[in-house]
Scaffold this motif. Structure first.
Motif, PDB file in Angstrom:
ATOM      1  N   LEU A  24      -2.660 -12.099  12.437  1.00 61.57           N
ATOM      2  CA  LEU A  24      -3.821 -12.575  11.682  1.00 61.57           C
ATOM      3  C   LEU A  24      -3.405 -13.006  10.279  1.00 61.57           C
ATOM      4  O   LEU A  24      -2.753 -12.254   9.564  1.00 61.57           O
ATOM      5  N   THR A  25      -3.759 -14.200   9.921  1.00 57.31           N
ATOM      6  CA  THR A  25      -3.438 -14.731   8.595  1.00 57.31           C
ATOM      7  C   THR A  25      -4.703 -15.338   7.998  1.00 57.31           C
ATOM      8  O   THR A  25      -5.433 -16.045   8.693  1.00 57.31           O
ATOM      9  N   GLY A  26      -4.934 -15.052   6.748  1.00 54.21           N
ATOM     10  CA  GLY A  26      -6.085 -15.646   6.088  1.00 54.21           C
ATOM     11  C   GLY A  26      -5.797 -17.088   5.721  1.00 54.21           C
ATOM     12  O   GLY A  26      -4.729 -17.407   5.198  1.00 54.21           O
ATOM     13  N   MET A  27      -6.712 -17.996   6.037  1.00 56.37           N
ATOM     14  CA  MET A  27      -6.557 -19.406   5.664  1.00 56.37           C
ATOM     15  C   MET A  27      -7.901 -19.902   5.132  1.00 56.37           C
ATOM     16  O   MET A  27      -8.922 -19.736   5.771  1.00 56.37           O
ATOM     17  N   VAL A  28      -7.838 -20.481   3.952  1.00 59.99           N
ATOM     18  CA  VAL A  28      -9.054 -21.006   3.331  1.00 59.99           C
ATOM     19  C   VAL A  28      -8.803 -22.477   3.028  1.00 59.99           C
ATOM     20  O   VAL A  28      -7.827 -22.823   2.359  1.00 59.99           O
ATOM     21  N   THR A  29      -9.651 -23.328   3.555  1.00 60.11           N
ATOM     22  CA  THR A  29      -9.477 -24.754   3.305  1.00 60.11           C
ATOM     23  C   THR A  29     -10.365 -25.193   2.143  1.00 60.11           C
ATOM     24  O   THR A  29     -11.475 -24.699   1.973  1.00 60.11           O
ATOM     25  N   CYS A  75      -3.411 -16.500   2.772  1.00 57.72           N
ATOM     26  CA  CYS A  75      -3.503 -15.196   2.117  1.00 57.72           C
ATOM     27  C   CYS A  75      -3.599 -14.123   3.196  1.00 57.72           C
ATOM     28  O   CYS A  75      -3.504 -14.429   4.390  1.00 57.72           O
ATOM     29  N   ALA A  76      -3.801 -12.894   2.793  1.00 54.74           N
ATOM     30  CA  ALA A  76      -4.000 -11.830   3.774  1.00 54.74           C
ATOM     31  C   ALA A  76      -5.339 -12.050   4.477  1.00 54.74           C
ATOM     32  O   ALA A  76      -6.300 -12.541   3.877  1.00 54.74           O
ATOM     33  N   TYR A  77      -5.392 -11.680   5.743  1.00 60.96           N
ATOM     34  CA  TYR A  77      -6.592 -11.952   6.540  1.00 60.96           C
ATOM     35  C   TYR A  77      -7.824 -11.299   5.921  1.00 60.96           C
ATOM     36  O   TYR A  77      -8.888 -11.903   5.866  1.00 60.96           O
ATOM     37  N   ASP A  78      -7.653 -10.065   5.449  1.00 60.97           N
ATOM     38  CA  ASP A  78      -8.804  -9.297   4.977  1.00 60.97           C
ATOM     39  C   ASP A  78      -9.386  -9.828   3.678  1.00 60.97           C
ATOM     40  O   ASP A  78     -10.549  -9.572   3.369  1.00 60.97           O
ATOM     41  N   GLU A  79      -8.567 -10.518   2.888  1.00 59.46           N
ATOM     42  CA  GLU A  79      -9.075 -10.980   1.590  1.00 59.46           C
ATOM     43  C   GLU A  79      -9.608 -12.406   1.636  1.00 59.46           C
ATOM     44  O   GLU A  79     -10.130 -12.908   0.638  1.00 59.46           O
ATOM     45  N   ALA A  80      -9.502 -13.069   2.814  1.00 61.32           N
ATOM     46  CA  ALA A  80      -9.880 -14.487   2.887  1.00 61.32           C
ATOM     47  C   ALA A  80     -11.350 -14.712   2.564  1.00 61.32           C
ATOM     48  O   ALA A  80     -11.707 -15.645   1.830  1.00 61.32           O
ATOM     49  N   GLU A  81     -12.204 -13.850   3.103  1.00 61.40           N
ATOM     50  CA  GLU A  81     -13.642 -14.044   2.914  1.00 61.40           C
ATOM     51  C   GLU A  81     -13.995 -13.940   1.430  1.00 61.40           C
ATOM     52  O   GLU A  81     -14.754 -14.754   0.886  1.00 61.40           O
ATOM     53  N   GLU A  82     -13.408 -12.946   0.776  1.00 62.37           N
ATOM     54  CA  GLU A  82     -13.704 -12.728  -0.642  1.00 62.37           C
ATOM     55  C   GLU A  82     -13.163 -13.883  -1.490  1.00 62.37           C
ATOM     56  O   GLU A  82     -13.822 -14.372  -2.402  1.00 62.37           O
ATOM     57  N   ILE A  83     -11.935 -14.338  -1.153  1.00 59.65           N
ATOM     58  CA  ILE A  83     -11.349 -15.462  -1.890  1.00 59.65           C
ATOM     59  C   ILE A  83     -12.191 -16.720  -1.706  1.00 59.65           C
ATOM     60  O   ILE A  83     -12.428 -17.472  -2.655  1.00 59.65           O
ATOM     61  N   ALA A  84     -12.670 -16.927  -0.478  1.00 61.99           N
ATOM     62  CA  ALA A  84     -13.494 -18.110  -0.221  1.00 61.99           C
ATOM     63  C   ALA A  84     -14.752 -18.069  -1.083  1.00 61.99           C
ATOM     64  O   ALA A  84     -15.167 -19.084  -1.654  1.00 61.99           O
ATOM     65  N   ALA A  85     -15.345 -16.884  -1.205  1.00 63.70           N
ATOM     66  CA  ALA A  85     -16.552 -16.756  -2.036  1.00 63.70           C
ATOM     67  C   ALA A  85     -16.220 -17.029  -3.505  1.00 63.70           C
ATOM     68  O   ALA A  85     -16.949 -17.732  -4.204  1.00 63.70           O
ATOM     69  N   HIS A  95     -17.951 -31.586  -6.572  1.00 66.43           N
ATOM     70  CA  HIS A  95     -18.298 -31.932  -5.206  1.00 66.43           C
ATOM     71  C   HIS A  95     -17.136 -31.453  -4.339  1.00 66.43           C
ATOM     72  O   HIS A  95     -16.140 -32.145  -4.165  1.00 66.43           O
ATOM     73  N   ALA A  96     -17.259 -30.233  -3.830  1.00 66.94           N
ATOM     74  CA  ALA A  96     -16.121 -29.628  -3.126  1.00 66.94           C
ATOM     75  C   ALA A  96     -16.624 -28.733  -2.007  1.00 66.94           C
ATOM     76  O   ALA A  96     -17.770 -28.288  -2.002  1.00 66.94           O
ATOM     77  N   LEU A  97     -15.751 -28.494  -1.058  1.00 66.55           N
ATOM     78  CA  LEU A  97     -16.071 -27.632   0.085  1.00 66.55           C
ATOM     79  C   LEU A  97     -15.006 -26.566   0.209  1.00 66.55           C
ATOM     80  O   LEU A  97     -13.811 -26.849   0.145  1.00 66.55           O
ATOM     81  N   VAL A  98     -15.441 -25.331   0.383  1.00 60.13           N
ATOM     82  CA  VAL A  98     -14.517 -24.225   0.622  1.00 60.13           C
ATOM     83  C   VAL A  98     -14.946 -23.550   1.909  1.00 60.13           C
ATOM     84  O   VAL A  98     -16.125 -23.268   2.091  1.00 60.13           O
ATOM     85  N   ALA A  99     -14.008 -23.308   2.814  1.00 57.83           N
ATOM     86  CA  ALA A  99     -14.370 -22.643   4.065  1.00 57.83           C
ATOM     87  C   ALA A  99     -13.252 -21.703   4.495  1.00 57.83           C
ATOM     88  O   ALA A  99     -12.068 -22.037   4.383  1.00 57.83           O
ATOM     89  N   ASN A 100     -13.652 -20.551   4.981  1.00 57.91           N
ATOM     90  CA  ASN A 100     -12.694 -19.602   5.539  1.00 57.91           C
ATOM     91  C   ASN A 100     -12.429 -20.005   6.986  1.00 57.91           C
ATOM     92  O   ASN A 100     -13.286 -19.874   7.843  1.00 57.91           O
ATOM     93  N   VAL A 101     -11.240 -20.531   7.238  1.00 60.95           N
ATOM     94  CA  VAL A 101     -10.910 -21.025   8.570  1.00 60.95           C
ATOM     95  C   VAL A 101      -9.803 -20.179   9.211  1.00 60.95           C
ATOM     96  O   VAL A 101      -9.025 -20.658  10.029  1.00 60.95           O
TER      97      VAL A 101
END
Lengths: 188, 101
Positions: A24-29, A75-85, A95-101
């Motif tokens: 599991l790897t955190g990925m934020v686009t 990033c680490a999988y567990d921190e992806a959601e928080e980083i995305a926020a 005008h930007a988009l951030v998504a936890n993918v």
């Protein structure tokens, strides 16, 4: 709720080149005008903004240039959601988009001698993998046999490969086949 | 084998990393146009033996559409340029002019 399951859990092949599913790897686009969102993103992640075709690694995180208007944070999988926020808030004025993918892609790690790593990937992609054309610190989105993927040589000497999760099994089979000791060419 | 340089990411992309998008710089004829204009927009395409301007997409790479001018007979690539233009930039036109002279 569900338990996140890595694609191809524990899949591994050892040899001249070892192929391993990275788990599991955190990925934020991030999409947007990089010139505008670069500064807030750099502040929020602690990483500098990569140049065209670049990837910047630091402290277990990496920021990759994916296209003229797209960055990808690893990033680490567990921190992806928080980083995305955090990033959503940091880029709120643009005008930007951030998504936890994180669950959309699979990552593989190939380890071994650098020449052998280059050779293994060169069997699967039309990209120029000579050391001067593909040094560490560059990421190359390209074709891996029949599917899209991205490859880069990480600072720790491993070759990292990402592909869409739906084709993870296909890419793992490809990598294992190309990495067989009997298939060595010695080109690089 | 065709190798086109993507004007967005600078990668010299192999043909198999790209997706062809047909003829470039088509003029769109929508509602209110004549039947002939609409037919030409929808169906009629050049198929030259020689210089051709095409659209391509760097589909396995940065994902962007771009234009390429190339020779369909010799496979010579005259140049590539971004998609957000309605006609080839001057350096491409100059190169095309130099060829036909």
């Amino acid at each position: 709720m569900f338990d996140a399951t890595p694609p191809l859990a524990r899949a591994r092949q050892d040899g001249r080149v070892s192929v391993e599913c990275a788990g599991l790897t955190g990925m934020v686009t991030l999409r947007g005008d990089i010139a505008a969102i670069g500064e807030p993103v750099a502040d929020a992640t602690g990483l500098s903004i990569p140049d065209t075709l670049g990837i910047v690694e630091d402290g277990g995180r990496a920021l990759a240039w994916m296209s003229p208007d797209e960055l990808m944070l690893f990033c680490a999988y567990d921190e992806a959601e928080e980083i995305a926020a955090t990033l959503t808030a940091a880029t709120a004025e643009d005008h930007a988009l951030v998504a936890n993918v994180s669950d959309a892609r699979a990552m593989f790690e190939l380890s071994g001698e650098e020449a052998a790593l280059r050779e293994t990937l060169a069997k699967l992609t039309p990209a120029d993998l000579r050391p001067d054309a593909f040094p560490p610190g560059t990421i190359r989105r390209t074709r891996l046999a029949q599917v899209s993927g991205a490859i880069w040589l990480a600072e720790d000497g491993a070759m990292r490969v990402i592909c869409f999760r739906s084709v993870a099994d296909y890419v793992f089979s490809l990598l294992c086949h190309a990495a067989r000791p009997a298939a060595a060419v010695g080109h690089f | 084998m065709l190798i086109l340089s993507c004007p967005y990411c600078g990668v010299a992309a192999d043909e198999t990393e790209l997706h062809p998008g047909g003829e470039g710089h088509l003029v769109r004829h929508g509602p209110g146009s004549s039947d002939d204009e609409f037919e030409s927009y929808l169906f009629l395409r050049r198929n030259p033996r020689g210089v051709h301007v095409e659209r391509w997409r760097h589909v396995h790479g940065c994902g962007k559409w771009f234009h390429a001018a190339r020779d369909t007979m010799t496979m010579e690539v005259i140049g590539t340029y971004p998609a957000q233009v309605s006609e080839p930039p001057s350096e491409i036109l100059n190169a095309l002019g130099a060829r036909s002279a």
